[in-house]
Design a protein around this motif. Structure first.
Motif, PDB file in Angstrom:
ATOM      1  N   ALA A  25       0.856  -1.187   0.000  1.00  0.00           N
ATOM      2  CA  ALA A  25       0.000   0.000   0.000  1.00  0.00           C
ATOM      3  C   ALA A  25       0.892   1.237   0.000  1.00  0.00           C
ATOM      4  O   ALA A  25       2.078   1.162   0.303  1.00  0.00           O
ATOM      5  CB  ALA A  25      -0.898  -0.005   1.229  1.00  0.00           C
ATOM      6  N   CYS A  26       0.284   2.375  -0.343  1.00  0.00           N
ATOM      7  CA  CYS A  26       1.046   3.626  -0.395  1.00  0.00           C
ATOM      8  C   CYS A  26       1.608   3.970   0.981  1.00  0.00           C
ATOM      9  O   CYS A  26       0.892   3.977   1.974  1.00  0.00           O
ATOM     10  CB  CYS A  26       0.144   4.746  -0.893  1.00  0.00           C
ATOM     11  SG  CYS A  26       0.957   6.355  -0.885  1.00  0.00           S
ATOM     12  N   ASN A  27       2.903   4.283   1.023  1.00  0.00           N
ATOM     13  CA  ASN A  27       3.557   4.615   2.290  1.00  0.00           C
ATOM     14  C   ASN A  27       3.081   5.963   2.831  1.00  0.00           C
ATOM     15  O   ASN A  27       3.169   6.234   4.022  1.00  0.00           O
ATOM     16  CB  ASN A  27       5.077   4.633   2.088  1.00  0.00           C
ATOM     17  CG  ASN A  27       5.849   4.768   3.386  1.00  0.00           C
ATOM     18  OD1 ASN A  27       6.513   5.771   3.626  1.00  0.00           O
ATOM     19  ND2 ASN A  27       5.765   3.765   4.239  1.00  0.00           N
ATOM     20  N   LEU A  28       2.535   6.795   1.950  1.00  0.00           N
ATOM     21  CA  LEU A  28       2.138   8.143   2.372  1.00  0.00           C
ATOM     22  C   LEU A  28       0.675   8.199   2.814  1.00  0.00           C
ATOM     23  O   LEU A  28       0.360   8.801   3.824  1.00  0.00           O
ATOM     24  CB  LEU A  28       2.411   9.128   1.229  1.00  0.00           C
ATOM     25  CG  LEU A  28       2.049  10.598   1.405  1.00  0.00           C
ATOM     26  CD1 LEU A  28       2.552  11.149   2.724  1.00  0.00           C
ATOM     27  CD2 LEU A  28       2.615  11.422   0.251  1.00  0.00           C
ATOM     28  N   CYS A  29      -0.237   7.556   2.045  1.00  0.00           N
ATOM     29  CA  CYS A  29      -1.665   7.703   2.381  1.00  0.00           C
ATOM     30  C   CYS A  29      -2.358   6.368   2.636  1.00  0.00           C
ATOM     31  O   CYS A  29      -3.521   6.348   3.004  1.00  0.00           O
ATOM     32  CB  CYS A  29      -2.397   8.466   1.272  1.00  0.00           C
ATOM     33  SG  CYS A  29      -2.715   7.486  -0.214  1.00  0.00           S
ATOM     34  N   GLY A  30      -1.649   5.252   2.424  1.00  0.00           N
ATOM     35  CA  GLY A  30      -2.262   3.947   2.675  1.00  0.00           C
ATOM     36  C   GLY A  30      -3.132   3.451   1.532  1.00  0.00           C
ATOM     37  O   GLY A  30      -3.681   2.355   1.591  1.00  0.00           O
ATOM     38  N   ALA A  51       1.990   5.506  -9.673  1.00  0.00           N
ATOM     39  CA  ALA A  51       1.691   6.649  -8.802  1.00  0.00           C
ATOM     40  C   ALA A  51       0.397   6.348  -8.070  1.00  0.00           C
ATOM     41  O   ALA A  51      -0.572   5.872  -8.666  1.00  0.00           O
ATOM     42  CB  ALA A  51       1.565   7.933  -9.616  1.00  0.00           C
ATOM     43  N   CYS A  52       0.373   6.608  -6.786  1.00  0.00           N
ATOM     44  CA  CYS A  52      -0.819   6.402  -5.968  1.00  0.00           C
ATOM     45  C   CYS A  52      -1.884   7.421  -6.389  1.00  0.00           C
ATOM     46  O   CYS A  52      -1.605   8.625  -6.427  1.00  0.00           O
ATOM     47  CB  CYS A  52      -0.445   6.581  -4.492  1.00  0.00           C
ATOM     48  SG  CYS A  52      -1.855   6.658  -3.392  1.00  0.00           S
ATOM     49  N   THR A  53      -3.087   6.942  -6.710  1.00  0.00           N
ATOM     50  CA  THR A  53      -4.129   7.887  -7.131  1.00  0.00           C
ATOM     51  C   THR A  53      -4.653   8.700  -5.946  1.00  0.00           C
ATOM     52  O   THR A  53      -5.272   9.741  -6.129  1.00  0.00           O
ATOM     53  CB  THR A  53      -5.312   7.162  -7.813  1.00  0.00           C
ATOM     54  OG1 THR A  53      -5.778   6.133  -6.935  1.00  0.00           O
ATOM     55  CG2 THR A  53      -4.898   6.542  -9.126  1.00  0.00           C
ATOM     56  N   GLY A  54      -4.373   8.222  -4.727  1.00  0.00           N
ATOM     57  CA  GLY A  54      -4.805   8.968  -3.544  1.00  0.00           C
ATOM     58  C   GLY A  54      -3.954  10.204  -3.297  1.00  0.00           C
ATOM     59  O   GLY A  54      -4.466  11.251  -2.895  1.00  0.00           O
ATOM     60  N   CYS A  55      -2.629  10.098  -3.526  1.00  0.00           N
ATOM     61  CA  CYS A  55      -1.761  11.217  -3.129  1.00  0.00           C
ATOM     62  C   CYS A  55      -0.687  11.569  -4.158  1.00  0.00           C
ATOM     63  O   CYS A  55      -0.063  12.618  -4.058  1.00  0.00           O
ATOM     64  CB  CYS A  55      -1.096  10.907  -1.790  1.00  0.00           C
ATOM     65  SG  CYS A  55       0.162   9.611  -1.887  1.00  0.00           S
ATOM     66  N   GLY A  56      -0.404  10.668  -5.124  1.00  0.00           N
ATOM     67  CA  GLY A  56       0.603  10.980  -6.139  1.00  0.00           C
ATOM     68  C   GLY A  56       1.997  10.465  -5.835  1.00  0.00           C
ATOM     69  O   GLY A  56       2.904  10.619  -6.659  1.00  0.00           O
TER      70      GLY A  56
HETATM   71 ZN   LIG Z   1      -0.872   7.597  -1.536  1.00  0.00          ZN
END
Ligand SMILES: [Zn+2]
Length: 317
Positions: A25-30, A51-56
């Motif tokens: 999972a994304c380390n920044l936003c999960g 790229a995470c679609t939640g935070c980039g």
């Molecule tokens: Zn993210």
């Protein structure tokens, strides 16, 4: 033990790297939803980045596990990190580190007062520790690479520890720096949180990472197997915000080279980064290796890279 075949598989273009990896999972936003931003790296090997679609935040997908990253450093990076060819780091590394340390010390000049306590996370061969001590600061390095740590102690008389956990309990610093390290880590946000936790009240944290939105060279040149995370201004700031930090207005900023201060009540909530993944996917695109090789566009960056290494090797000390 690294076999010759393993090394070849690390070097052969148009093939995948020899690793299995794992979903993460994304380390920044999960978040777990992503867009593909690259399929090829600077060696023209196949390497998927998303790229995470939640935070980039950009990451390698699948993410190499810890053992696979260790194996990579032990093989591909061995000559550079273990000084296989001599007792000193390669001279072009030292010359480049010295230039970068001088730049970092100038940028941080107002904070590097005599007596200031400085922590450099990922201190390498110790050039920044030496620059800080030259300004009268008390400098401590953290460096997991044994050969580099030993070199910094011997050459610069610096205090260098293997790990953050080796600091004395409650030890605090007026300046913490992390220069081109976060992109190598599987958990950059957690590391930033820990580093921010070492700041004394009023302290500043300098963070620098490669800017994935940089222009001026082909997009795939920005991807590298050792860089398992990729940042742009927005995602570096958001990661810093997670660590309770905001950009310090008194310091000059260069894209993803930033001096942060501790946030306070006046700083408001997190910035949204909606749509960043789409923008990055469009900007980075996907390079088709065959067409790229046929175009000959790789020639100029290759010549430039080699010229740079030669210049760094022979630059005057
Ligand atoms: Zn993210």
């Amino acid at each position: 033990m690294t076999s010759p075949l393993h090394l070849v598989r690390h070097a052969l273009p148009f093939t995948r790297y020899p690793y299995r990896g794992e979903g993460m999972a994304c380390n920044l936003c999960g978040g777990t939803e992503t867009l593909v931003v690259a399929e090829t790296d600077r060696r023209l090997k196949r390497l998927r980045s998303v790229a995470c679609t939640g935070c980039g935040l950009i990451r390698t997908d699948p993410m190499p596990n810890a053992a696979e990253l260790d194996a990579y450093y032990a093989s591909a990076y061995r000559a550079a990190y273990q000084f296989a060819l001599g007792r000193r780091p390669p001279r072009h590394h030292l010359n480049r580190s010295r230039r970068e340390a001088a730049f970092r010390a100038d940028l941080l000049s107002p904070a590097l007062r005599p007596g200031a306590r400085v922590l450099d996370f990922g201190s390498g061969s110790g050039e920044f520790l030496a620059a800080a001590r030259g300004r009268g600061c008390e400098a401590t390095g953290i460096e997991p690479g044994r050969a580099y740590g030993a070199y910094a102690r011997a050459e610069h008389g610096a205090r260098v520890l293997d790990r953050l956990d080796d600091l004395a309990p409650g030890e605090a610093f007026d300046v913490v720096t992390v220069h081109h390290v976060l992109e190598h880590l599987r958990d950059p946000v957690d590391t930033l949180v820990r580093l921010a936790g070492q700041l004394a009240p009023g302290g500043v944290l300098y963070a620098a990472v490669p800017n994935m939105a940089a222009t001026g060279k082909p997009p795939h040149e920005r991807f590298h197997f050792a860089h398992v995370h990729g940042f742009v201004r927005e995602t570096l700031d958001r990661a810093a915000r997670r660590a309770g930090l905001v950009p310090h207005p008194a310091y000059r900023r260069e894209d993803t080279t930033v001096v942060y201060r501790q946030a306070d009540a006046s700083d408001g909530p997190d910035l949204p980064t909606t749509g960043l993944a789409q923008d990055l996917a469009a900007a980075l695109g996907t390079v088709r290796p065959g067409a790229y090789v046929a175009s000959g566009a790789w020639l100029r960056p290759m010549v430039r890279r080699n010229a740079k290494a030669i210049r760094d090797t022979f630059a005057a000390r």
